[in-house]
Design a protein around this motif. Sequence first.
Motif, short mmCIF file in Angstrom:
data_model
loop_
_atom_site.label_atom_id
_atom_site.label_comp_id
_atom_site.label_asym_id
_atom_site.label_seq_id
_atom_site.Cartn_x
_atom_site.Cartn_y
_atom_site.Cartn_z
N GLN A 243 -1.93 1.24 -4.28
CA GLN A 243 -2.24 -0.04 -3.67
C GLN A 243 -1.09 -0.51 -2.77
OE1 GLN A 243 -1.62 -0.51 -7.61
NE2 GLN A 243 -1.40 -2.71 -7.58
N LYS A 244 -1.37 -1.54 -1.99
CA LYS A 244 -0.32 -2.17 -1.23
C LYS A 244 0.74 -2.75 -2.17
CE LYS A 244 -2.33 -1.94 2.90
NZ LYS A 244 -1.78 -1.11 4.00
N ARG A 245 1.96 -2.74 -1.72
CA ARG A 245 3.02 -3.35 -2.51
C ARG A 245 2.89 -4.87 -2.48
NH1 ARG A 245 5.81 0.78 0.46
NH2 ARG A 245 6.47 2.46 -0.96
N TYR B 220 -4.09 -9.46 7.91
CA TYR B 220 -3.26 -8.92 8.98
C TYR B 220 -2.49 -7.70 8.50
CZ TYR B 220 0.49 -8.59 12.44
OH TYR B 220 1.38 -8.13 13.38
N ILE B 221 -1.87 -7.81 7.33
CA ILE B 221 -1.12 -6.69 6.74
C ILE B 221 -2.03 -5.48 6.54
CG2 ILE B 221 0.02 -5.93 4.61
CD1 ILE B 221 1.09 -8.88 4.41
N ALA C 47 3.04 -6.90 1.08
CA ALA C 47 3.55 -8.26 1.29
C ALA C 47 4.72 -8.53 0.37
CB ALA C 47 2.45 -9.28 1.05
N MET C 48 5.65 -9.34 0.86
CA MET C 48 6.79 -9.81 0.06
C MET C 48 6.77 -11.34 0.03
SD MET C 48 9.92 -11.45 0.65
CE MET C 48 10.71 -10.93 2.17
N ILE C 49 7.07 -11.90 -1.13
CA ILE C 49 7.00 -13.34 -1.33
C ILE C 49 8.39 -13.93 -1.55
CG2 ILE C 49 6.18 -15.16 -2.90
CD1 ILE C 49 4.02 -12.84 -3.70
N LEU D 146 -5.45 -7.97 0.04
CA LEU D 146 -4.70 -6.80 0.48
C LEU D 146 -5.52 -5.55 0.21
CD1 LEU D 146 -1.08 -7.62 -0.77
CD2 LEU D 146 -1.81 -7.43 1.61
N ARG D 147 -5.70 -4.73 1.23
CA ARG D 147 -6.52 -3.52 1.09
C ARG D 147 -5.73 -2.30 1.54
NH1 ARG D 147 -8.76 -6.69 -1.45
NH2 ARG D 147 -10.88 -7.50 -1.28
#
Length: 426
Positions: free
Chosen positions: A32-34, A394-395, A403-405, A425-426
């Motif tokens: 998966q996406k990080r 968008y990501i 994504a990073m938070i 997130l895909r």
Amino acid sequence: MSVKRRSLALLVAAAVTVPLGLSAVPAEAHSQKRVVGYYTQWSGYDRNFLVSDLVKNGTAAKLTQLNYAFGFLDPAGNCVSSDPWADYQRPFTAEQSVSGKADEAGQALSGNLNQLKQLKQKFPKLRISISLGGWTGSKYFSDAALTPVSRAASVKSCLDMWLKGNLPGAPAGAVKGVFDGVDLDWEWPASEGNPGNVIRPEDKANFAALVHEYRKQLDKASWPFRGRYNLSAFLPANPTMIDKGFDVPKVFKDLTFGTTQGYDYHGTWEPLTNQQSAIDGPAADPTTPEFSSQVTIDSYLSRGAPRNKLVMGVPFYSHGWTGVTNENHGLFQPATGAAPATFEAGTEDYRYLKAKLSTFNVYRDNKAGFAWLFDGTTFWTWDDPIEMKRKAQYISNRNLGGAMIWSLDGDTPTGELISALHRNLR
């Protein structure tokens, strides 16, 4: 960033055993996406947001990576705790703890680090890195990175402390197994950050060399499982700063991933209200040059960053101005100063600002991809679940790494921001 907030970067013109008691499963063994989140050591003070709250609001189950901020470097380049009480001394009650059991007097490890250890036991796929530096902790990076000898010594010190777990005043190995890697948050190589930071023109080459030294020592520590330990870095939004301080292809070759500054494009250090995290530049923005996520991401991609290693930052907080001229719904208008806030004027966590939402109108620029609040005199940037969905899409559409938070304490008790981000997130 003050250690309380991410940096105001855009002010610059710019027989084989598994080591350290950890599993042999690679840290990045997921498809998966990080989803990378920063948990700050000071979250447990005035904000009263504890590691256990990451379980209660559903965040921990949605994260792939947690960065614990921050460890510092001393003048000799050695790693030190910037807050020993918060890191490994503070006792937690049963109600406060992840495990539901109270800390006992004299136990080997307390504080946030023991809570993170409990979090990993509850969520074994979660990877945790120690983040080094930050806005107020980057003063001595340039000295530490200066020579091959200084780099090797600094990296050894940091791995001994945070990965092998040899904390001052604690039993040897007390932290062993908490951390799966290192996150470098040098703000900024070859560019001004917090006043008093050491800066050199050769920081660009030395940062790449420092990253390589970390990769080399981390791989040696994890032998025979090369790449077992994560190595990440926080990277600036400003293209000028990228070119001054970052050899992008060389750095990304050694990084597991890099996180971009996806916020603080504008803020109360400027006299006009503006967006702080727009996906694209607004057409009517009177300021130059353009700062946006599109500009930042394109800057790294064009300089050789791999898409799957590029993780875009998103904010769980807002910037606000007051005394704003009542025109254009408050956007791009002069202000008299920073808006009052809970902890620091001009900056407010999402969860606190949401509680005041009934007094504001919400406005969105769907073309540029951002939102704001305005009540006729006070203006706040606004990253809510709708904007988190937009950023996640968008990501995903650009096939980035995730994504990073910054930072996890800003979300609500129901985790509405990370939920919107995670499910899109895909």
